[in-house]
Write a protein that holds these residues in place. Sequence first.
Motif, short mmCIF file in Angstrom:
data_model
loop_
_atom_site.label_atom_id
_atom_site.label_comp_id
_atom_site.label_asym_id
_atom_site.label_seq_id
_atom_site.Cartn_x
_atom_site.Cartn_y
_atom_site.Cartn_z
N GLY A 161 0.77 -1.23 0.00
CA GLY A 161 0.00 0.00 0.00
C GLY A 161 0.80 1.28 0.00
O GLY A 161 0.24 2.38 0.00
N THR A 162 2.13 1.18 -0.02
CA THR A 162 2.96 2.39 -0.02
C THR A 162 2.84 3.10 -1.36
O THR A 162 2.92 2.48 -2.42
N ASP A 163 2.65 4.42 -1.32
CA ASP A 163 2.56 5.23 -2.52
C ASP A 163 3.91 5.89 -2.78
O ASP A 163 4.34 6.74 -2.00
N PRO A 164 4.62 5.52 -3.86
CA PRO A 164 5.94 6.10 -4.11
C PRO A 164 5.88 7.61 -4.36
O PRO A 164 6.87 8.31 -4.10
N ASP A 165 4.76 8.12 -4.85
CA ASP A 165 4.62 9.56 -5.07
C ASP A 165 4.62 10.31 -3.74
O ASP A 165 5.32 11.31 -3.56
N ASP A 166 3.84 9.80 -2.79
CA ASP A 166 3.79 10.42 -1.46
C ASP A 166 5.13 10.29 -0.75
O ASP A 166 5.60 11.23 -0.10
N LEU A 167 5.75 9.13 -0.90
CA LEU A 167 7.05 8.89 -0.27
C LEU A 167 8.09 9.90 -0.79
O LEU A 167 8.89 10.45 -0.03
N ALA A 168 8.05 10.15 -2.10
CA ALA A 168 9.00 11.07 -2.70
C ALA A 168 8.80 12.50 -2.21
O ALA A 168 9.78 13.25 -2.04
N GLU A 169 7.57 12.89 -1.97
CA GLU A 169 7.32 14.24 -1.45
C GLU A 169 7.96 14.42 -0.07
O GLU A 169 8.55 15.47 0.22
N ARG A 170 7.86 13.39 0.77
CA ARG A 170 8.48 13.47 2.09
C ARG A 170 10.01 13.44 1.99
O ARG A 170 10.71 14.12 2.73
N PHE A 171 10.52 12.67 1.06
CA PHE A 171 11.96 12.62 0.82
C PHE A 171 12.46 13.99 0.39
O PHE A 171 13.51 14.46 0.86
N GLU A 172 11.72 14.65 -0.49
CA GLU A 172 12.14 15.96 -0.99
C GLU A 172 12.21 17.00 0.13
O GLU A 172 13.13 17.83 0.16
N ARG A 173 11.26 16.96 1.04
CA ARG A 173 11.29 17.91 2.15
C ARG A 173 12.56 17.72 2.98
O ARG A 173 13.17 18.69 3.46
N ALA A 174 12.97 16.48 3.16
CA ALA A 174 14.20 16.20 3.91
C ALA A 174 15.43 16.68 3.16
O ALA A 174 16.36 17.22 3.76
N VAL A 175 15.46 16.48 1.85
CA VAL A 175 16.58 16.95 1.05
C VAL A 175 16.69 18.47 1.13
O VAL A 175 17.78 19.03 1.30
#
Length: 274
Positions: free
Chosen positions: A111-125
């Motif tokens: 059920g993990t959404d890679p689009d949502d995951l990437a948004e959180r990753f970008e905030r960390a970057v």
Amino acid sequence: MADDSRIQKTDIIGSYAAIGDSFTEGVGDPGPDGSYVGWADRFAVLLADQLPAPDETAGADSVHGLFRYANLAVRGRLLDQIVEEQVPRAKELAPDLVSFCAGGNDIIRPGTDPDDLAERFERAVADLTNAVGTVMVTTGFDTRGVPVLRHMRGKIATYNVHLRAIADRYHCPVLDLWSLRSIQDRRAWDNDRLHLSPEGHTRVALRAAQVLSLETPADPDQPWPPQAQRNTFEMRRDNIQWAREYLVPWIGRRLRGESSGDEVAAKRPDLLPL
């Protein structure tokens, strides 16, 4: 097609911090003292080697003493845990270079959404790039040859596209593991088939050095030595043994909501000489 993940070597890197999960902690690459070594430790040595000696009589030990390295990675960590626990510490340390690999343990969950995951990753970057010298973004592996993860290949590829776009927006070098063909060989993986072997970790370290345009002692994509083909019986026997020893316990931990890193702390929480 040219490899656009590499950057020109500019400033000398005198300090490096690695953040992530079991891959960056080094699981699968045991050291002589019982702890794990891993690609980040091996990469740190290559980074230390590029420092100029303080004088003509100084040897390798003196050069390595000038270089400082921290490894904050802990096995089993999800992206949000890495962002909460490791990113603030990396910002405190403010090294010249941070390698950021996260999201793999999220991707393999249903059920993990890679689009949502990437948004959180970008905030960390974005947060990291305001506090440290350079952030090196690490993509996921091509899992076509990993039995338990083969069906997740599409999700990983989607996530990787996002990671490359994020790296482009924030001018981050990219450690592209998807394109590293040598780790498609079975010998690049540990017996659990989820983590790299010592040779696999070595090849990733060499690729990371290439990304920063450092001189490397070997080619990470050099061909593996020929080996004898296994017959169907041997492969089936190995698969049964692997399922009993690794797959069943892994599934059990997932069902119980446990992580292999629940009682584990970062192995190098401070920037220290090698």
